[in-house]
Design a protein around this motif. Structure first.
Motif, PDB file in Angstrom:
ATOM      1  N   LEU A 224       3.902  -6.351 -10.536  1.00  0.00           N
ATOM      2  CA  LEU A 224       2.859  -6.017  -9.575  1.00  0.00           C
ATOM      3  C   LEU A 224       3.180  -4.719  -8.828  1.00  0.00           C
ATOM      4  O   LEU A 224       2.282  -3.912  -8.563  1.00  0.00           O
ATOM      5  CB  LEU A 224       2.672  -7.165  -8.583  1.00  0.00           C
ATOM      6  CG  LEU A 224       2.099  -8.465  -9.176  1.00  0.00           C
ATOM      7  CD1 LEU A 224       2.043  -9.556  -8.125  1.00  0.00           C
ATOM      8  CD2 LEU A 224       0.713  -8.229  -9.764  1.00  0.00           C
ATOM      9  N   LYS A 225       4.444  -4.505  -8.512  1.00  0.00           N
ATOM     10  CA  LYS A 225       4.826  -3.256  -7.842  1.00  0.00           C
ATOM     11  C   LYS A 225       4.551  -2.038  -8.712  1.00  0.00           C
ATOM     12  O   LYS A 225       4.197  -0.968  -8.205  1.00  0.00           O
ATOM     13  CB  LYS A 225       6.318  -3.289  -7.479  1.00  0.00           C
ATOM     14  CG  LYS A 225       6.689  -4.210  -6.335  1.00  0.00           C
ATOM     15  CD  LYS A 225       8.191  -4.159  -6.098  1.00  0.00           C
ATOM     16  CE  LYS A 225       8.614  -5.105  -4.998  1.00  0.00           C
ATOM     17  NZ  LYS A 225      10.097  -5.103  -4.792  1.00  0.00           N
ATOM     18  N   GLU A 226       4.742  -2.196 -10.025  1.00  0.00           N
ATOM     19  CA  GLU A 226       4.604  -1.059 -10.944  1.00  0.00           C
ATOM     20  C   GLU A 226       3.204  -0.919 -11.524  1.00  0.00           C
ATOM     21  O   GLU A 226       2.939   0.039 -12.264  1.00  0.00           O
ATOM     22  CB  GLU A 226       5.610  -1.231 -12.088  1.00  0.00           C
ATOM     23  CG  GLU A 226       7.062  -1.190 -11.630  1.00  0.00           C
ATOM     24  CD  GLU A 226       8.030  -1.614 -12.710  1.00  0.00           C
ATOM     25  OE1 GLU A 226       7.558  -1.935 -13.829  1.00  0.00           O
ATOM     26  OE2 GLU A 226       9.243  -1.644 -12.443  1.00  0.00           O
ATOM     27  N   ASN A 227       2.308  -1.851 -11.201  1.00  0.00           N
ATOM     28  CA  ASN A 227       0.951  -1.799 -11.735  1.00  0.00           C
ATOM     29  C   ASN A 227       0.102  -0.853 -10.877  1.00  0.00           C
ATOM     30  O   ASN A 227      -0.223  -1.143  -9.731  1.00  0.00           O
ATOM     31  CB  ASN A 227       0.335  -3.204 -11.750  1.00  0.00           C
ATOM     32  CG  ASN A 227      -0.994  -3.247 -12.467  1.00  0.00           C
ATOM     33  OD1 ASN A 227      -1.965  -2.641 -12.048  1.00  0.00           O
ATOM     34  ND2 ASN A 227      -1.043  -3.985 -13.570  1.00  0.00           N
ATOM     35  N   LYS A 228      -0.278   0.284 -11.448  1.00  0.00           N
ATOM     36  CA  LYS A 228      -1.003   1.308 -10.693  1.00  0.00           C
ATOM     37  C   LYS A 228      -2.378   0.813 -10.236  1.00  0.00           C
ATOM     38  O   LYS A 228      -2.804   1.113  -9.111  1.00  0.00           O
ATOM     39  CB  LYS A 228      -1.158   2.569 -11.542  1.00  0.00           C
ATOM     40  CG  LYS A 228       0.166   3.256 -11.868  1.00  0.00           C
ATOM     41  CD  LYS A 228      -0.062   4.500 -12.711  1.00  0.00           C
ATOM     42  CE  LYS A 228       1.267   5.184 -13.040  1.00  0.00           C
ATOM     43  NZ  LYS A 228       1.055   6.396 -13.880  1.00  0.00           N
TER      44      LYS A 228
END
Length: 244
Positions: A224-228
């Motif tokens: 989720l942190k890396e999902n733009k």
């Protein structure tokens, strides 16, 4: 009514040729052999002059016909692509709202029993608010992220927090992959579904997800942190992953 100029020109030319023949050879006066010879030469001349023009017109009509056929084929391909796209959306919609319903079931079953009768059982949103109170208390006494991570791990011995995070993460991943650019979708399509997911998720449950993303070092949180797309949607709803 639209006039078909090609047809009009062809009919007019045939009528004029017929009238010329009738006037010259049938209608007015006798015709001699010399007249026929002259007209034969004239016919050869006109045929030699008109054939290239008529051939050019035929080629232009053929090109127009091919262009119309290509446009029709393009419209057909676009229609097929749109039908496939709509079918994918319908298929995703069933899974998407089933996942949202499963999140509601997880929230209804979310509970904590506190030891030694210190506090009665907390369920649903009340249990999440109690966890938030504990995190705020730790922050007030200067606790670092590691301490809060340990607090959540000790409290969540049955992985209920992880279960809620996982259900949310799987839904976001499903939207991202099925509505990818490669499948003829756009960032706006993903944005609309992610906004729906956030708005249909209970607010306390959504806060718990963000808490898990902030403090837990697990695959779902990292994804989720890396999902733009997800991070952009969070920004749009005036939220973030560092609430605590």
């Amino acid at each position: 009514m639209k006039v078909n100029w090609y047809r009009f020109f062809a009919i007019t030319a045939m009528v004029l040729v017929g009238l010329t023949y009738i006037v010259k050879f049938c209608g007015f006066g006798a015709s001699t052999a010399e007249d026929f010879a002259v007209w034969g030469q004239f016919g050869d001349y006109m045929g030699g002059s008109l054939n290239p023009i008529l051939s050019f017109i035929s080629i232009m009509l053929l090109i127009k016909s091919l262009n119309l056929q290509n446009e029709t084929n393009l419209d057909l391909r676009n229609e097929l692509r749109e039908n496939k796209r709509n079918e994918k959306l319908r298929s995703l919609g069933l899974l998407f709202f089933n996942m949202i319903n499963s999140q509601k079931l997880l929230l209804d079953n979310f509970s904590f029993d506190f030891p030694n009768g210190m506090m009665p059982e907390k369920r649903g949103a009340a249990a999440i608010m109690h966890i938030e109170d504990g995190v705020h208390l730790l922050r007030q006494i200067g606790a670092k992220d590691t301490a809060i991570t340990n607090f959540l791990a000790a409290l969540d011995s049955t992985d209920q927090i992880y279960g809620i995070l996982r259900a949310f993460y799987i839904t976001v991943k499903m939207v991202t992959e099925k509505l990818s650019d490669e499948n003829d979708f756009t960032a706006n399509d993903r944005r609309e579904h992610l906004l729906t997911l956030i708005n249909f998720t209970d607010y306390a449950q959504f806060r718990l997800v963000l808490m898990a993303v902030q403090f837990l070092d697990v695959h779902g949180a990292r994804y989720l942190k890396e999902n733009k797309d997800f991070m952009a949607t969070l920004k749009e709803v005036k939220s973030g992953i560092n609430l605590y």
